[in-house]
Motif scaffolding. Sequence first.
Motif, PDB file in Angstrom:
ATOM      1  N   HIS A  43     -36.968 -20.780  94.560  1.00 55.42           N
ATOM      2  CA  HIS A  43     -35.466 -21.441  94.341  1.00 55.42           C
ATOM      3  C   HIS A  43     -35.490 -22.479  95.612  1.00 55.42           C
ATOM      4  O   HIS A  43     -34.666 -23.551  95.394  1.00 55.42           O
ATOM      5  CB  HIS A  43     -34.577 -20.394  94.496  1.00 55.42           C
ATOM      6  CG  HIS A  43     -34.635 -19.270  95.516  1.00 55.42           C
ATOM      7  ND1 HIS A  43     -34.333 -19.639  96.759  1.00 55.42           N
ATOM      8  CD2 HIS A  43     -35.291 -18.163  95.572  1.00 55.42           C
ATOM      9  CE1 HIS A  43     -34.463 -18.479  97.694  1.00 55.42           C
ATOM     10  NE2 HIS A  43     -35.311 -17.710  96.781  1.00 55.42           N
ATOM     11  N   GLY A  44     -36.097 -22.185  96.840  1.00 56.89           N
ATOM     12  CA  GLY A  44     -35.732 -23.228  97.885  1.00 56.89           C
ATOM     13  C   GLY A  44     -36.502 -24.492  97.691  1.00 56.89           C
ATOM     14  O   GLY A  44     -36.177 -25.496  98.115  1.00 56.89           O
ATOM     15  N   PHE A  45     -37.354 -24.454  96.604  1.00 58.77           N
ATOM     16  CA  PHE A  45     -38.249 -25.880  96.011  1.00 58.77           C
ATOM     17  C   PHE A  45     -37.350 -26.725  95.111  1.00 58.77           C
ATOM     18  O   PHE A  45     -37.518 -27.757  95.141  1.00 58.77           O
ATOM     19  CB  PHE A  45     -39.449 -25.332  95.534  1.00 58.77           C
ATOM     20  CG  PHE A  45     -40.070 -26.282  94.525  1.00 58.77           C
ATOM     21  CD1 PHE A  45     -40.921 -27.273  95.158  1.00 58.77           C
ATOM     22  CD2 PHE A  45     -40.032 -26.251  93.274  1.00 58.77           C
ATOM     23  CE1 PHE A  45     -41.752 -28.357  94.345  1.00 58.77           C
ATOM     24  CE2 PHE A  45     -40.897 -27.004  92.621  1.00 58.77           C
ATOM     25  CZ  PHE A  45     -41.559 -28.008  92.887  1.00 58.77           C
ATOM     26  N   LEU A  46     -36.379 -26.220  94.471  1.00 55.88           N
ATOM     27  CA  LEU A  46     -35.936 -26.758  93.229  1.00 55.88           C
ATOM     28  C   LEU A  46     -34.814 -27.883  93.841  1.00 55.88           C
ATOM     29  O   LEU A  46     -34.878 -29.209  93.141  1.00 55.88           O
ATOM     30  CB  LEU A  46     -34.788 -25.772  92.431  1.00 55.88           C
ATOM     31  CG  LEU A  46     -35.576 -25.337  91.359  1.00 55.88           C
ATOM     32  CD1 LEU A  46     -34.666 -24.298  90.713  1.00 55.88           C
ATOM     33  CD2 LEU A  46     -36.217 -26.215  90.389  1.00 55.88           C
ATOM     34  N   PRO A  47     -33.953 -27.915  94.827  1.00 57.43           N
ATOM     35  CA  PRO A  47     -33.261 -29.116  95.264  1.00 57.43           C
ATOM     36  C   PRO A  47     -34.032 -30.304  95.428  1.00 57.43           C
ATOM     37  O   PRO A  47     -33.863 -31.428  94.962  1.00 57.43           O
ATOM     38  CB  PRO A  47     -32.486 -28.695  96.513  1.00 57.43           C
ATOM     39  CG  PRO A  47     -32.214 -27.081  95.884  1.00 57.43           C
ATOM     40  CD  PRO A  47     -33.633 -26.699  95.591  1.00 57.43           C
ATOM     41  N   GLY A  48     -35.233 -30.241  96.411  1.00 56.68           N
ATOM     42  CA  GLY A  48     -36.012 -31.437  96.732  1.00 56.68           C
ATOM     43  C   GLY A  48     -36.638 -31.652  95.522  1.00 56.68           C
ATOM     44  O   GLY A  48     -36.980 -33.256  95.431  1.00 56.68           O
ATOM     45  N   HIS A  49     -37.242 -30.973  94.652  1.00 54.05           N
ATOM     46  CA  HIS A  49     -38.088 -31.421  93.728  1.00 54.05           C
ATOM     47  C   HIS A  49     -37.065 -32.059  92.456  1.00 54.05           C
ATOM     48  O   HIS A  49     -37.770 -33.139  92.155  1.00 54.05           O
ATOM     49  CB  HIS A  49     -38.687 -30.134  92.819  1.00 54.05           C
ATOM     50  CG  HIS A  49     -39.322 -30.438  91.568  1.00 54.05           C
ATOM     51  ND1 HIS A  49     -40.298 -30.905  91.459  1.00 54.05           N
ATOM     52  CD2 HIS A  49     -38.752 -30.231  90.263  1.00 54.05           C
ATOM     53  CE1 HIS A  49     -40.816 -31.120  90.160  1.00 54.05           C
ATOM     54  NE2 HIS A  49     -39.815 -30.596  89.507  1.00 54.05           N
ATOM     55  N   LEU A  50     -36.035 -31.750  92.095  1.00 56.38           N
ATOM     56  CA  LEU A  50     -35.242 -32.462  91.344  1.00 56.38           C
ATOM     57  C   LEU A  50     -34.802 -33.830  91.977  1.00 56.38           C
ATOM     58  O   LEU A  50     -34.735 -34.576  91.100  1.00 56.38           O
ATOM     59  CB  LEU A  50     -34.120 -31.628  90.732  1.00 56.38           C
ATOM     60  CG  LEU A  50     -34.425 -30.377  89.883  1.00 56.38           C
ATOM     61  CD1 LEU A  50     -33.290 -29.510  89.826  1.00 56.38           C
ATOM     62  CD2 LEU A  50     -35.157 -30.905  88.655  1.00 56.38           C
ATOM     63  N   ALA A  51     -34.407 -33.828  92.898  1.00 54.44           N
ATOM     64  CA  ALA A  51     -34.083 -35.048  93.629  1.00 54.44           C
ATOM     65  C   ALA A  51     -35.211 -35.997  93.593  1.00 54.44           C
ATOM     66  O   ALA A  51     -34.999 -37.352  93.597  1.00 54.44           O
ATOM     67  CB  ALA A  51     -33.752 -34.646  95.139  1.00 54.44           C
ATOM     68  N   LYS A  52     -36.249 -35.616  93.786  1.00 57.30           N
ATOM     69  CA  LYS A  52     -37.590 -36.509  93.565  1.00 57.30           C
ATOM     70  C   LYS A  52     -37.785 -37.117  92.199  1.00 57.30           C
ATOM     71  O   LYS A  52     -38.146 -38.123  91.788  1.00 57.30           O
ATOM     72  CB  LYS A  52     -38.912 -36.002  93.903  1.00 57.30           C
ATOM     73  CG  LYS A  52     -38.998 -35.850  95.350  1.00 57.30           C
ATOM     74  CD  LYS A  52     -40.387 -35.032  95.816  1.00 57.30           C
ATOM     75  CE  LYS A  52     -40.523 -34.873  97.249  1.00 57.30           C
ATOM     76  NZ  LYS A  52     -41.723 -33.920  97.708  1.00 57.30           N
ATOM     77  N   GLU A  53     -37.247 -36.171  91.148  1.00 57.07           N
ATOM     78  CA  GLU A  53     -37.219 -36.632  89.683  1.00 57.07           C
ATOM     79  C   GLU A  53     -36.168 -37.154  89.314  1.00 57.07           C
ATOM     80  O   GLU A  53     -36.036 -37.649  88.141  1.00 57.07           O
ATOM     81  CB  GLU A  53     -37.539 -35.279  88.975  1.00 57.07           C
ATOM     82  CG  GLU A  53     -38.994 -34.844  89.012  1.00 57.07           C
ATOM     83  CD  GLU A  53     -39.350 -33.894  87.938  1.00 57.07           C
ATOM     84  OE1 GLU A  53     -38.176 -33.541  87.131  1.00 57.07           O
ATOM     85  OE2 GLU A  53     -40.275 -33.299  87.698  1.00 57.07           O
ATOM     86  N   GLY A  54     -35.358 -37.659  90.305  1.00 59.83           N
ATOM     87  CA  GLY A  54     -33.885 -38.260  90.012  1.00 59.83           C
ATOM     88  C   GLY A  54     -32.955 -37.738  89.513  1.00 59.83           C
ATOM     89  O   GLY A  54     -31.764 -38.078  88.985  1.00 59.83           O
ATOM     90  N   HIS A  55     -32.761 -36.363  89.790  1.00 61.90           N
ATOM     91  CA  HIS A  55     -31.795 -35.222  89.557  1.00 61.90           C
ATOM     92  C   HIS A  55     -31.199 -34.617  90.732  1.00 61.90           C
ATOM     93  O   HIS A  55     -31.466 -33.412  90.593  1.00 61.90           O
ATOM     94  CB  HIS A  55     -32.310 -34.456  88.235  1.00 61.90           C
ATOM     95  CG  HIS A  55     -32.576 -34.887  87.152  1.00 61.90           C
ATOM     96  ND1 HIS A  55     -31.841 -36.028  86.163  1.00 61.90           N
ATOM     97  CD2 HIS A  55     -34.003 -35.160  86.677  1.00 61.90           C
ATOM     98  CE1 HIS A  55     -32.548 -36.315  85.316  1.00 61.90           C
ATOM     99  NE2 HIS A  55     -33.795 -36.056  85.275  1.00 61.90           N
ATOM    100  N   PRO A  56     -30.573 -35.404  91.682  1.00 59.42           N
ATOM    101  CA  PRO A  56     -30.155 -34.666  92.709  1.00 59.42           C
ATOM    102  C   PRO A  56     -29.084 -33.651  92.735  1.00 59.42           C
ATOM    103  O   PRO A  56     -28.320 -33.929  91.663  1.00 59.42           O
ATOM    104  CB  PRO A  56     -29.855 -35.623  93.742  1.00 59.42           C
ATOM    105  CG  PRO A  56     -29.429 -36.758  92.961  1.00 59.42           C
ATOM    106  CD  PRO A  56     -30.295 -36.681  91.721  1.00 59.42           C
ATOM    107  N   LEU A  57     -29.136 -32.588  93.347  1.00 59.39           N
ATOM    108  CA  LEU A  57     -28.014 -31.475  93.242  1.00 59.39           C
ATOM    109  C   LEU A  57     -26.921 -31.654  94.198  1.00 59.39           C
ATOM    110  O   LEU A  57     -27.365 -32.153  95.064  1.00 59.39           O
ATOM    111  CB  LEU A  57     -28.852 -30.056  93.196  1.00 59.39           C
ATOM    112  CG  LEU A  57     -29.806 -29.801  92.153  1.00 59.39           C
ATOM    113  CD1 LEU A  57     -30.461 -28.606  92.525  1.00 59.39           C
ATOM    114  CD2 LEU A  57     -29.561 -29.909  90.748  1.00 59.39           C
TER     115      LEU A  57
END
Length: 235
Positions: A163-177
Amino acid sequence: AWNSTDPRFRVLVVCHEVPPIAVDKSRCEFLQVDFDAPPAETIGWGGERRFFSWMSDKGRKVLWGVRRTRSDGSRYFMVLDADDLVSSQVVGYCLDRDDPGGYYFRKGFRMDDRFPDWLCRRGKFHEECGSSIVLRTAIAPFPPAPDFSWDLENHYIRRYVRHGFLPGHLAKEGHPLHAIPFRAGIYRFHEENSYAGDFRRADTWLRRYARQLLTGQPLTNTIRTEFALGSAAGS
């Protein structure tokens, strides 16, 4: 979740066997998976072998839940472990703000089973507790073909289990949390936590006492109400 101040939610329980209990079907639904649970002997395994077996099972169950939320038009979904707690304010905050990507719990509490009347304030809660991510269903990572036989090495499962990986990963894909500004979750820490037992540095009594001293606060009845913990005995 049942203590939420906003009724716009429902609970999906993804399981191997449906328990014989009566529930409000408008608020709670059991989803029975069609794959086997980890073998009983995995309980005796140690280290990575046990962790990967259990987390593969969890990851596949998460994908079943994600598939259901995609099919029924849910705006968001959240993975919630059975022993963790969520603030009664979360549902209303997320749905009223309607963030296009989703949310994460940057702040929360840790409840040590050896100090049940105290909480520790945590500043990177989403890195510590899996019950900390609320994702927009439409943009959540999902395999193009719903093959639920994959193990933990499949990156779609890793995205939810780690789960700690998700915010950074989605931000790189253009979907910041969006980081929820209040303490939104309680991680109930005990020795049976599979990740805690296998991969975290062992907590000594000294470290536990130091944590309580530096970041601890009493578990008040206000917090008990907010997180559906019930009142303290004798109060």
